[in-house]
Design a protein around this motif. Sequence first.
Motif, short mmCIF file in Angstrom:
data_model
loop_
_atom_site.label_atom_id
_atom_site.label_comp_id
_atom_site.label_asym_id
_atom_site.label_seq_id
_atom_site.Cartn_x
_atom_site.Cartn_y
_atom_site.Cartn_z
N PHE A 1 0.83 -1.21 0.00
CA PHE A 1 0.00 0.00 0.00
C PHE A 1 0.87 1.26 0.00
O PHE A 1 0.55 2.24 -0.68
N GLU B 1 -13.59 -6.00 1.18
CA GLU B 1 -12.91 -4.71 1.26
C GLU B 1 -11.39 -4.92 1.15
O GLU B 1 -10.71 -4.22 0.39
N TYR C 1 -8.76 -3.28 -1.74
CA TYR C 1 -7.57 -2.43 -1.54
C TYR C 1 -6.37 -3.00 -2.29
O TYR C 1 -5.58 -2.26 -2.88
N SER D 1 -11.74 5.97 -6.10
CA SER D 1 -12.09 5.18 -4.92
C SER D 1 -13.60 5.04 -5.03
O SER D 1 -14.32 6.03 -4.89
N GLN E 1 -9.54 5.16 2.59
CA GLN E 1 -8.49 4.13 2.50
C GLN E 1 -8.16 3.81 1.04
O GLN E 1 -7.01 3.55 0.72
N GLY E 2 -9.18 3.85 0.18
CA GLY E 2 -8.90 3.67 -1.25
C GLY E 2 -7.95 4.76 -1.76
O GLY E 2 -7.00 4.49 -2.50
N ARG F 1 -4.36 4.12 -0.93
CA ARG F 1 -3.77 2.90 -1.48
C ARG F 1 -3.70 2.95 -3.00
O ARG F 1 -3.70 1.91 -3.65
#
Length: 350
Positions: free
Chosen positions: A26, A251, A255, A272, A287-288, A291
Amino acid sequence: MTETLTHSELVQWLREENPSRLEGLFGWADAVRKEHVGDAVHLRGLIEISNYCSRQCGYCGLRAGNKDLERYRMTADEIVDCAKEAAAYGYGTVVLQAGEDYGIEGEWLADVVRRIKTETPLAVTLSMGERLDEDLVRWREAGADRYLLRFETSDIKLFQLIHPPHPARPPEDRLAILARLRELGYEVGSGVMIGIPGQSYGSLANDLELFHTLDLDMIGVGPYISHPDTPLGDGSWGRPLAPGEQVPNTEAMTYKVVALTRLMCPQANIPSTTALATLNVASGREQGLQRGANVIMPNMTPPKYRALYQIYPAKACISETSGECRVCLQGRIQSIGREVGTGPGGRARG
Ligand code: 5AD
Ligand code: FES
């Protein structure tokens, strides 16, 4: 720093479970994102202009066979008003999306595109399915800048299983349409669903390799979300895989695919997605963005239509107004130290 990953490296990453190695992946994707497309998060206002559809895709709630869904088609004035609202919010792009609705005639939509291009500074992206060549030509001439058509999976057998041909039209090859869109001068977007029943690790790795080969300008990837009123969702169509071969529609897997997409296509615009936000409303979108993603598509569809655009159930944010979405997203972007992009935010090259 950005070499392309091999097929077996991709499969290995997709199967990786070790948290510290995944943090490494990530971090790598986030650094490549920063280097190639910077810290701006581009906002594309999504207008879901019709939920009519002539197709029978096995996964999608808008499929023609779903008789329980109330259908709507926005008027030209409603669409142009939404676009003006997007421009007033400072968004650089509107995305007009619909089911494959031939009640939307080519010339009618060309006119809507011309109005948006004359009355606003927006870039216009279309996502109208496998339309006839003459429509793609006409819309490009009217000023449409970009076109989105996900190939959904590079596994031809799986694609055919979940995507029956149109009853009244010759079978279309989505890769041929993508090539044609590029030839017409559109920026071209595609993508896949993650965890389609019957999708193996090897086939998802092939999808990632195809993103690179196609040199896509935009790539949308999101988890497959089961819809009970569809043949894939109720289990009547399916292709069970050997144990351990099926990609989960989680999920965590999303990612990994977002990060690997960034590594395979450093300059692409990668959203995202709403499907990801649906799995984790609290922080999936952020979080998308951390990453590999650099785009968000806030929903601009008028509230009275939103709940009817049920591609999959429990879609994130359907009860929010466009204004609430804007404020909410701005806060979310700033909270992770990123900035809202300005201008049309086309594909970076070089
Ligand atoms: N779950 C997740 N994504 C879906 N899409 C359609 N149905 C579903 C579903 N059940 C995605 C497809 C399509 C895009 C507009 O929405 O990838 O291309
Ligand atoms: Fe729509 Fe937060 S993004 S309400």
